[in-house]
Design an enzyme around this catalytic site. Structure first.
Site, PDB file in Angstrom:
ATOM      1  N   ASP A  73       0.890  -1.161   0.000  1.00  0.00           N
ATOM      2  CA  ASP A  73       0.000   0.000   0.000  1.00  0.00           C
ATOM      3  C   ASP A  73       0.925   1.207   0.000  1.00  0.00           C
ATOM      4  OD1 ASP A  73      -1.532   2.183   0.660  1.00  0.00           O
ATOM      5  OD2 ASP A  73      -2.666   1.177   2.245  1.00  0.00           O
ATOM      6  N   TYR A  89       1.308   0.722  14.521  1.00  0.00           N
ATOM      7  CA  TYR A  89       0.334   0.535  13.454  1.00  0.00           C
ATOM      8  C   TYR A  89       0.761   1.255  12.170  1.00  0.00           C
ATOM      9  CZ  TYR A  89      -3.852   0.543  10.730  1.00  0.00           C
ATOM     10  OH  TYR A  89      -4.742   0.349   9.711  1.00  0.00           O
ATOM     11  N   LYS A 129      -3.108  -2.521   7.813  1.00  0.00           N
ATOM     12  CA  LYS A 129      -3.213  -3.971   7.875  1.00  0.00           C
ATOM     13  C   LYS A 129      -2.337  -4.608   6.796  1.00  0.00           C
ATOM     14  CE  LYS A 129      -5.599  -5.809  11.177  1.00  0.00           C
ATOM     15  NZ  LYS A 129      -4.723  -6.157  12.272  1.00  0.00           N
TER      16      LYS A 129
HETATM   17  C1  F6R Z   1      -7.575  -0.034   7.891  1.00  0.00           C
HETATM   18  C2  F6R Z   1      -7.381   1.251   7.218  1.00  0.00           C
HETATM   19  C3  F6R Z   1      -8.271   2.393   7.536  1.00  0.00           C
HETATM   20  C4  F6R Z   1      -7.523   3.438   8.363  1.00  0.00           C
HETATM   21  C5  F6R Z   1      -8.432   4.632   8.719  1.00  0.00           C
HETATM   22  C6  F6R Z   1      -7.674   5.748   9.427  1.00  0.00           C
HETATM   23  O1  F6R Z   1      -6.614  -0.971   7.497  1.00  0.00           O
HETATM   24  O2  F6R Z   1      -6.482   1.396   6.427  1.00  0.00           O
HETATM   25  O3  F6R Z   1      -9.444   1.975   8.181  1.00  0.00           O
HETATM   26  O4  F6R Z   1      -7.021   2.854   9.537  1.00  0.00           O
HETATM   27  O5  F6R Z   1      -8.989   5.176   7.545  1.00  0.00           O
HETATM   28  O6  F6R Z   1      -6.598   6.084   8.629  1.00  0.00           O
HETATM   29  P1  F6R Z   1      -5.509   7.183   8.980  1.00  0.00           P
HETATM   30  O7  F6R Z   1      -5.025   6.893  10.382  1.00  0.00           O
HETATM   31  O8  F6R Z   1      -4.466   6.982   7.927  1.00  0.00           O
HETATM   32  O9  F6R Z   1      -6.206   8.510   8.861  1.00  0.00           O
HETATM   33 MG    MG Z   2      -4.147   2.100   3.105  1.00  0.00          MG
HETATM   34 MG    MG Z   3      -4.898  -1.810   2.037  1.00  0.00          MG
END
Ligand code: F6R
Ligand code: MG
Ligand code: MG
Length: 364
Positions: free
Chosen positions: A11, A228, A231
């Site tokens: 990603d 984190y 995923k």
């Molecule tokens: C789960 C995922 C999304 C982000 C969420 C918050 O794998 O990628 O659910 O965790 O959109 O994202 P940030 O912290 O990047 O704003």
């Molecule tokens: Mg992503």
């Molecule tokens: Mg992804």
């Protein structure tokens, strides 16, 4: 002819938010792999996506864990990250956990599944790719495909499959592996496979021929980074037909969605919904988690395909079932079992909240 199939994914930036991939990023990856094919380094390639994950599917004759193949993937992800940064895509370069390439992309953020095979007369391959979930997500379908006669009738009535398959299982926390023979060791094996956040099926082998039948990516980003970073969004290559399960047996586990970890903020349980690639844009509560399947025939290493295997109304009921499961789980809001247990959550405010409340807890 010996061929290596490498699927390397990362990603490197989401569009919009974490829901999908921008066409310019895919185009940049195309450009990079086209050059490698033109020079003769790759036999063939296919660039695709699952949600916000960029998937490089490559065939070559350099074997698995080849430094140059991994470097090509790494450099491609770097070039794509530049495009993602220019477009200010969300989380540009998020899976590039290291500043410099060190010989192999494993442990550096990207996910990897590779197999070196002797190409059969007809070599049928299904590549599964998932978004918004973790690497243990393949345990359930791989068990069903290669060990469950209620899923794969070939295990019962096909003479070339009746011997069963062996499963290489990795303990991703303790970095150790163990091999189980199905069917006679399935009860022992399920003790581990049923705990997919710790134990993941890395590979499956035909017990008579010893040929590799499936391989998955088992990289756990949270363990690599210690924090984190999204995923794992794992991939899995499965060979089909002949001594392996038929295409229909390989796809059948996805007819009834199972529950995986991931979804919003990597901290929830949700159904794994099978969709065509064009529908892999997790939107509702950043999900529900998606799986796509790209089917190919290999011809002297050439990737003939893909056929978008879940682009079939036969999976409409599975999608509806997934949506019903999603509704049911969503009603739990911040409660388990929708939300993951405290120790499994990828996001947590626990330390801050505990600090703020320090002194307010009293002995009972
Ligand atoms: C789960 C995922 C999304 C982000 C969420 C918050 O794998 O990628 O659910 O965790 O959109 O994202 P940030 O912290 O990047 O704003
Ligand atoms: Mg992503
Ligand atoms: Mg992804």
């Amino acid at each position: 002819m010996k061929v290596t199939l490498s699927v390397i994914k990362a990603d490197i930036g989401g569009y919009v938010g974490h829901s999908s991939s921008h066409p310019d990023v895919l185009q940049e990856a195309e450009k990079s792999l086209a050059q490698a094919k033109k020079s003769g380094f790759l036999i063939d390639y296919h660039v695709t996506r699952c949600g916000d994950d960029l998937q490089l599917i490559m065939t070559h004759q350099h074997g698995v864990d080849n430094e140059k193949v991994h470097k090509l993937a790494w450099d491609t992800f770097l070039a794509c990250t530049q495009v993602a940064k220019k477009l200010k895509l969300h989380g540009a370069g998020q899976d590039m956990l290291s500043d410099a390439f060190a010989g192999n992309v494993k442990g550096m953020g990207p996910g990897v599944a590779e197999m070196e095979i002797e190409e059969r007369e007809a070599e049928t391959i299904i590549i599964f790719m998932a978004d918004k979930t973790a690497s243990g997500a393949w345990n359930y379908p791989l068990y069903k495909i290669f060990a469950d006669p209620f899923n794969s009738i070939g295990l019962v009535i096909a003479p070339n499959m009746h011997c069963g398959f062996s499963f290489e299982v990795h303990d991703v926390k303790e970095s150790q592996k163990v091999v189980f023979n199905a069917p006679e060791e399935i009860y022992d094996m399920l003790v581990f496979l049923g705990a997919p956040s710790r134990f993941a099926v890395k590979a499956v082998y035909h017990r008579d021929t010893g040929n590799i039948a499936a391989v998955s990516s088992t990289q756990r980003l949270a363990l690599i980074a210690g924090r984190y970073v999204g995923k794992d969004d794992p991939v899995c290559i499965v060979r089909a037909q002949g001594e392996f399960p038929a295409v229909g047996e390989v796809l059948e586990p996805f007819a009834h969605p199972h529950i995986v970890e991931g979804w919003m903020r990597g901290s929830h349980h949700g159904p794994l919904m099978p969709v065509p690639i064009r529908q892999s844009n997790p939107s509702r509560f950043d999900g529900p988690p998606r799986v796509v399947a790209a089917g190919f025939q290999l011809a002297e290493g050439k990737l003939v395909g893909p056929l978008d295997m879940f682009d079939d109304p036969a999976f409409d009921n599975a999608r509806q079932e997934a949506l019903d499961m999603a509704d049911m789980l969503r009603r739990h809001g911040p409660f388990e079992p929708h939300r993951l247990p405290l120790e499994e959550m990828e996001y947590t405010t626990m330390p801050q909240v505990m600090k703020k409340l320090a002194g307010r807890f009293q002995k009972i």
